[in-house]
Design a protein around this motif. Sequence first.
Motif, short mmCIF file in Angstrom:
data_model
loop_
_atom_site.label_atom_id
_atom_site.label_comp_id
_atom_site.label_asym_id
_atom_site.label_seq_id
_atom_site.Cartn_x
_atom_site.Cartn_y
_atom_site.Cartn_z
N ALA A 1 4.72 -15.48 1.25
CA ALA A 1 4.21 -14.42 2.12
C ALA A 1 4.39 -13.05 1.48
CB ALA A 1 4.92 -14.47 3.47
N PHE A 2 5.45 -12.88 0.70
CA PHE A 2 5.65 -11.62 -0.02
C PHE A 2 4.48 -11.35 -0.97
CE2 PHE A 2 7.10 -9.95 -4.16
CZ PHE A 2 7.32 -8.63 -3.79
N VAL A 3 4.10 -12.36 -1.74
CA VAL A 3 2.97 -12.21 -2.67
C VAL A 3 1.67 -12.01 -1.90
CG1 VAL A 3 1.66 -13.30 -4.54
CG2 VAL A 3 4.15 -13.57 -4.44
N ALA A 4 1.49 -12.80 -0.84
CA ALA A 4 0.26 -12.71 -0.04
C ALA A 4 0.12 -11.37 0.65
CB ALA A 4 0.23 -13.84 0.99
N ARG A 5 1.24 -10.68 0.88
CA ARG A 5 1.22 -9.40 1.58
C ARG A 5 1.00 -8.20 0.66
NH1 ARG A 5 6.30 -9.38 5.61
NH2 ARG A 5 6.92 -11.04 4.23
N LEU A 6 1.07 -8.39 -0.63
CA LEU A 6 0.89 -7.25 -1.54
C LEU A 6 -0.41 -6.49 -1.29
CD1 LEU A 6 2.42 -8.62 -4.86
CD2 LEU A 6 3.15 -6.57 -3.64
N PRO A 7 -1.52 -7.17 -0.96
CA PRO A 7 -2.75 -6.40 -0.67
C PRO A 7 -2.61 -5.40 0.47
CG PRO A 7 -3.31 -8.69 -1.09
CD PRO A 7 -1.80 -8.61 -1.01
N ILE A 8 -1.65 -5.60 1.38
CA ILE A 8 -1.47 -4.64 2.46
C ILE A 8 -1.14 -3.26 1.88
CG2 ILE A 8 -0.07 -4.03 4.47
CD1 ILE A 8 0.37 -7.02 4.94
N SER A 9 -0.33 -3.25 0.83
CA SER A 9 0.09 -1.98 0.23
C SER A 9 -0.90 -1.47 -0.81
CB SER A 9 1.46 -2.15 -0.44
OG SER A 9 1.38 -3.00 -1.58
N ILE A 10 -1.90 -2.28 -1.13
CA ILE A 10 -2.79 -1.95 -2.23
C ILE A 10 -4.20 -1.62 -1.77
CG2 ILE A 10 -3.89 -2.83 -4.35
CD1 ILE A 10 -1.43 -4.67 -4.66
N LEU B 1 14.69 -8.94 7.70
CA LEU B 1 14.38 -9.27 6.31
C LEU B 1 12.90 -9.05 6.03
CD1 LEU B 1 15.04 -10.54 3.53
CD2 LEU B 1 14.62 -12.79 4.58
N GLU B 2 12.04 -9.48 6.95
CA GLU B 2 10.60 -9.32 6.74
C GLU B 2 10.19 -7.85 6.76
OE1 GLU B 2 8.64 -11.61 5.64
OE2 GLU B 2 10.34 -12.98 5.71
N SER B 3 10.86 -7.05 7.56
CA SER B 3 10.57 -5.62 7.55
C SER B 3 10.97 -4.99 6.22
CB SER B 3 11.30 -4.91 8.70
OG SER B 3 10.75 -5.29 9.94
N VAL B 4 12.07 -5.47 5.65
CA VAL B 4 12.48 -5.00 4.33
C VAL B 4 11.46 -5.42 3.28
CG1 VAL B 4 14.22 -5.24 2.51
CG2 VAL B 4 14.93 -4.93 4.89
N VAL B 5 10.98 -6.67 3.38
CA VAL B 5 9.95 -7.14 2.45
C VAL B 5 8.68 -6.30 2.58
CG1 VAL B 5 8.42 -9.08 1.89
CG2 VAL B 5 10.85 -9.49 2.33
N ASP B 6 8.33 -5.96 3.83
CA ASP B 6 7.17 -5.09 4.05
C ASP B 6 7.30 -3.79 3.26
OD1 ASP B 6 5.84 -6.82 5.75
OD2 ASP B 6 6.69 -5.95 7.57
N GLU B 7 8.52 -3.24 3.25
CA GLU B 7 8.73 -1.99 2.51
C GLU B 7 8.74 -2.23 1.01
OE1 GLU B 7 8.39 0.75 3.96
OE2 GLU B 7 8.33 -0.25 5.89
N LEU B 8 9.31 -3.36 0.58
CA LEU B 8 9.37 -3.66 -0.84
C LEU B 8 7.98 -3.72 -1.45
CD1 LEU B 8 11.08 -4.35 -3.32
CD2 LEU B 8 11.02 -6.76 -2.60
N ILE B 9 7.02 -4.28 -0.71
CA ILE B 9 5.67 -4.35 -1.26
C ILE B 9 5.05 -2.96 -1.40
CG2 ILE B 9 5.29 -6.66 -0.28
CD1 ILE B 9 3.40 -5.37 1.76
N PHE B 10 5.53 -2.01 -0.57
CA PHE B 10 5.03 -0.65 -0.70
C PHE B 10 5.74 0.13 -1.80
CE2 PHE B 10 3.10 -1.52 3.39
CZ PHE B 10 1.90 -0.83 3.29
N LEU C 1 5.45 8.43 -5.91
CA LEU C 1 5.80 9.16 -4.69
C LEU C 1 5.79 8.23 -3.48
CD1 LEU C 1 3.94 12.59 -5.02
CD2 LEU C 1 6.34 12.08 -5.46
N LEU C 2 4.75 7.40 -3.38
CA LEU C 2 4.68 6.49 -2.25
C LEU C 2 5.81 5.45 -2.32
CD1 LEU C 2 0.81 5.95 -2.15
CD2 LEU C 2 2.20 7.28 -0.54
N ALA C 3 6.19 5.08 -3.54
CA ALA C 3 7.31 4.14 -3.69
C ALA C 3 8.61 4.78 -3.23
CB ALA C 3 7.42 3.70 -5.15
N CYS C 4 8.78 6.09 -3.46
CA CYS C 4 9.98 6.79 -2.97
C CYS C 4 10.05 6.71 -1.45
CB CYS C 4 9.94 8.26 -3.41
SG CYS C 4 10.22 8.52 -5.17
N TRP C 5 8.90 6.91 -0.81
CA TRP C 5 8.82 6.82 0.66
C TRP C 5 9.26 5.45 1.14
CZ3 TRP C 5 3.77 6.91 3.98
CH2 TRP C 5 4.05 7.40 5.25
N SER C 6 8.73 4.42 0.52
CA SER C 6 9.05 3.06 0.92
C SER C 6 10.47 2.67 0.54
CB SER C 6 8.05 2.08 0.28
OG SER C 6 6.76 2.28 0.79
#
Length: 408
Positions: A21-30, A146-155, A254-259
């Motif tokens: 799901a982490f890999v599948a979610r990368l498009p959310i941030s992209i 944990l999933e909320s943290v993963v959400d931020e990691l992808i960003f 910059l966006l990575a700093c936010w996340s």
Amino acid sequence: MFTRYRSVLTFRGAWRFSLAAFVARLPISISTLGIVLLVTGLGRSYGLAGALSASYTIANGLSSVVQGRLLDRLGQSVVLPVVTGVYAIGLVGLVTATQSHSPAVLAFGAAFVAGVAYPPIGSVVRARWSHVLTGRPSDVQTAYALESVVDELIFVIGPTVATVLATQWHPWAGLGLALVTGVPGLLVLAALRDSQPVPLQGRQQSGPRPAMPWLPVLVLAGVSFALGSMFAAAEVATVAFSAEQHAKSLAGVLLACWSAGSMVAGLATGTLSWRRSATTRVRVGSFLLALVMVPMSFVGSMAVMGVTLFVAGFAIAPTLIAIFSAIEQGVPAARLTEGIALSHTGLAAGLAPGAGLAGWVIDAHGASPSYLVALGGGVVAALASLALPSSFTAAASAHGTAHDVPVV
């Protein structure tokens, strides 16, 4: 600190579906950032970029609840492969239409198709956690954190890599990254059948579906919508700010700093026991998210903006975790996926007006004033959260919810 996280990852297939799901979610941030980088990288306006992003996100918002119901009824292994194929076709069509300077309607249509097809992965993976951790309510709370943290990691990862690829190699490379991560991740997730919830068609049905507490659920969806607008506006504004500072390739940093700030706060949130109710934390978090947007329009350097965004990020994950905790505690188990999908829909739908309005302000007045759009989204979220009934989770728990848990 990490013992609770380690514990939930040892359950049946948990680390495998969470990683997929982490890999599948990368498009959310992209995806929306990739559209902006593609369009502006080809020398076209931020207004067009924002409009195409809006087409994608509106479509995704409209389809999330419908897809959630299909996933519940037919099963993830049936639905995910189909929508993945359609998503890939839409994304390739968007890149092709934009690069070939085809009529704009083709680019908008392709963006809409890609948005419609991309599934609500957040709902999918949280439904899996709820399934494998049945009877362990405290572990469900940790898994959601944990999933909320993963959400931020992808960003942290997605925007940085996508921006470097799009600015240093080719404008379409950002969306290309969304394609080569999203498609395999979704297909692997679909193949992991041992951890997916039993589809409705395979269950013994008895009695009517429990009633959805619509008022608080829709209020939470409204808060999510406003926050989605804030996130999208800040993202587009940050890309434009970096360009004005002659450092567009560092927009992803910059966006990575936010996340990163959000991720640190999210890790801490998942290990704490909160005395305040989830609904109270939604209100406080929404107010803080509005407050941290105030300085953005006055920042004039990349370094200061990076620090400002990092600090501002500390309010994101705790607020989102509070939203999903409130849903998990207040919505009947039989409609949990639907309840989660509604807030995800709010977040996704909010991206469209935020990105579009920020793009218009950038074209007319520059990057710094466009952060006021993000501030406006935070203010609306804070005001909307005041309508959330304080008794939502407590009253719902008395009638039987997804997990009978203490307020955290």
